[in-house]
Motif scaffolding. Structure first.
Motif, mmCIF file in Angstrom:
data_model
loop_
_atom_site.group_PDB
_atom_site.id
_atom_site.type_symbol
_atom_site.label_atom_id
_atom_site.label_comp_id
_atom_site.label_asym_id
_atom_site.label_seq_id
_atom_site.Cartn_x
_atom_site.Cartn_y
_atom_site.Cartn_z
ATOM 1 N N ASP A 51 0.781 -1.210 -0.067
ATOM 2 C CA ASP A 51 0.110 -0.037 0.013
ATOM 3 C C ASP A 51 0.768 1.222 0.042
ATOM 4 O O ASP A 51 0.331 2.404 -0.161
ATOM 5 N N ASP A 52 2.084 1.247 0.199
ATOM 6 C CA ASP A 52 2.795 2.438 0.409
ATOM 7 C C ASP A 52 3.942 2.807 -0.712
ATOM 8 O O ASP A 52 4.053 2.046 -1.444
ATOM 9 N N PHE A 73 6.967 -3.208 -7.083
ATOM 10 C CA PHE A 73 6.225 -3.232 -8.180
ATOM 11 C C PHE A 73 7.133 -3.184 -9.472
ATOM 12 O O PHE A 73 6.971 -3.965 -10.400
ATOM 13 N N ALA A 74 7.970 -2.193 -9.580
ATOM 14 C CA ALA A 74 8.810 -1.820 -10.756
ATOM 15 C C ALA A 74 9.632 -3.152 -10.907
ATOM 16 O O ALA A 74 10.192 -3.512 -11.841
ATOM 17 N N ALA A 75 10.336 -3.435 -9.677
ATOM 18 C CA ALA A 75 11.360 -4.659 -9.778
ATOM 19 C C ALA A 75 10.742 -5.875 -10.575
ATOM 20 O O ALA A 75 11.397 -6.547 -11.465
ATOM 21 N N LEU A 76 9.556 -6.021 -10.125
ATOM 22 C CA LEU A 76 8.953 -7.504 -10.598
ATOM 23 C C LEU A 76 8.395 -7.362 -11.815
ATOM 24 O O LEU A 76 8.603 -8.190 -12.650
ATOM 25 N N GLY A 121 -5.423 0.151 -1.596
ATOM 26 C CA GLY A 121 -5.579 1.787 -1.340
ATOM 27 C C GLY A 121 -5.546 2.702 -2.429
ATOM 28 O O GLY A 121 -5.367 2.326 -3.660
ATOM 29 N N GLU A 122 -5.767 4.068 -2.184
ATOM 30 C CA GLU A 122 -5.766 4.919 -3.192
ATOM 31 C C GLU A 122 -4.363 5.614 -3.442
ATOM 32 O O GLU A 122 -3.461 5.146 -2.750
ATOM 33 N N GLY A 123 -4.227 6.477 -4.353
ATOM 34 C CA GLY A 123 -3.051 6.907 -4.756
ATOM 35 C C GLY A 123 -2.407 6.379 -6.007
ATOM 36 O O GLY A 123 -2.899 5.553 -6.570
ATOM 37 N N GLU A 124 -1.565 7.176 -6.590
ATOM 38 C CA GLU A 124 -0.937 6.948 -7.815
ATOM 39 C C GLU A 124 -0.105 5.672 -7.584
ATOM 40 O O GLU A 124 0.254 5.465 -6.687
ATOM 41 N N THR A 125 0.003 4.827 -8.678
ATOM 42 C CA THR A 125 0.643 3.735 -8.593
ATOM 43 C C THR A 125 1.126 3.256 -9.865
ATOM 44 O O THR A 125 0.527 3.538 -10.889
ATOM 45 N N ALA A 183 -2.960 -3.623 -10.753
ATOM 46 C CA ALA A 183 -4.357 -3.993 -10.425
ATOM 47 C C ALA A 183 -4.292 -3.165 -8.910
ATOM 48 O O ALA A 183 -3.214 -2.496 -8.356
ATOM 49 N N ARG A 184 -5.648 -3.071 -8.296
ATOM 50 C CA ARG A 184 -5.620 -2.170 -7.235
ATOM 51 C C ARG A 184 -6.622 -2.912 -6.440
ATOM 52 O O ARG A 184 -7.874 -3.442 -6.719
ATOM 53 N N LEU A 185 -6.556 -2.959 -4.907
ATOM 54 C CA LEU A 185 -7.687 -3.292 -4.111
ATOM 55 C C LEU A 185 -7.763 -2.032 -2.911
ATOM 56 O O LEU A 185 -6.799 -1.456 -2.525
ATOM 57 N N LEU A 186 -8.827 -1.915 -2.512
ATOM 58 C CA LEU A 186 -9.299 -0.847 -1.658
ATOM 59 C C LEU A 186 -8.692 -0.690 -0.449
ATOM 60 O O LEU A 186 -8.648 0.161 0.248
ATOM 61 N N GLY A 187 -8.343 -1.994 0.160
ATOM 62 C CA GLY A 187 -7.870 -2.008 1.611
ATOM 63 C C GLY A 187 -7.811 -3.481 2.216
ATOM 64 O O GLY A 187 -8.164 -4.544 1.381
#
Length: 232
Positions: free
Chosen positions: A184-185, A192-195, A208-212, A216-220
């Motif tokens: 989340d942080d 993420f980048a390394a993989l 969670g929220e925020g640029e990434t 994919a994304r999960l809310l919490g």
């Protein structure tokens, strides 16, 4: 919902992913479904906890000796058992000097992490002022260290050691597995980048929220539990 793969290699962040974010880091208990779910997943697949916490401290929240990366990539070992540092003597000495000079600002909380530490400012009366004073404190940061600004916290880590370098090393040891990383942080972005830069399939999930740059994304943590249950 992010994809489910047949041969996962799990990399799971703790705070904000397996446990809700709370004001007091010492009260960050795991999601109620997490302990049993982690035991099941760990019995079936290789699983690593990847955290900014010290691995000995994390043992108060997790009831099994999971393989783990601590201190944002500067520590490797087993939760509650053996762990070894990957940082240089120069980085350790620089961290010690900075620990002694943390600004005396009302509301700042220092979280001790074995050879490292974090400074939380969410309890400061004026968060913007506290953040500015912390930036001034780190203006002459030694080259052997990096400052990581997270969710109302700044942490220091040795230069060149990240969650990304750690998960890349571990993924190389499991060439037939598909890395599945949830975090989340800001420090999880390194992973993420390394993989994503490896010549193989990987699942990267921002919680969670925020640029990434995750795929994919999960809310919490609730959504994390729902997703992980699909592997049971």
């Amino acid at each position: 919902m992010p994809p489910v793969v047949e041969n996962p290699l799990f990399f799971l962040d703790y705070d904000g992913t397996l446990a809700p974010i709370v004001d007091d880091p010492g009260a960050a208990v795991p999601h109620p479904e997490a302990p049993a779910l982690l035991r099941t997943l760990d019995a079936r697949h290789p699983l690593w906890i990847v955290t900014g916490r010290d691995l000995q401290a994390l043992s108060s929240f997790l009831d099994r000796p999971y393989s783990a990366i601590g201190l944002h990539g500067a520590q490797e070992g087993t939760v509650g058992r053996d762990a070894h540092t990957l940082m240089s003597d120069a980085a350790a000495e620089a961290l010690h000097r900075l620990r002694e000079s943390v600004p005396a600002v009302e509301g700042l909380q220092v979280e001790e992490k074995d050879q490292s530490f974090a400074v939380h400012y969410r309890e400061a009366a004026d968060e913007e002022t506290a953040r500015r004073q912390l930036r001034n404190w780190l203006a002459d940061l030694p080259d052997v260290l990096d400052a990581i600004w997270g969710k109302k916290v700044v942490e220091l880590r040795p230069d060149g050691l990240t969650k990304g370098t750690a998960v890349r090393r571990i993924a190389d040891q499991h060439p037939r597995r598909v890395p599945v990383y949830l975090g989340d942080d800001v420090t999880d972005e390194d992973a993420f980048a390394a993989l994503q830069n490896m010549d193989r399939e990987a699942v990267t999930i921002k919680v969670g929220e925020g640029e990434t740059q995750a795929d994919a994304r999960l809310l919490g943590p609730d959504a994390v539990m729902d997703y992980l249950h699909r592997y049971v």
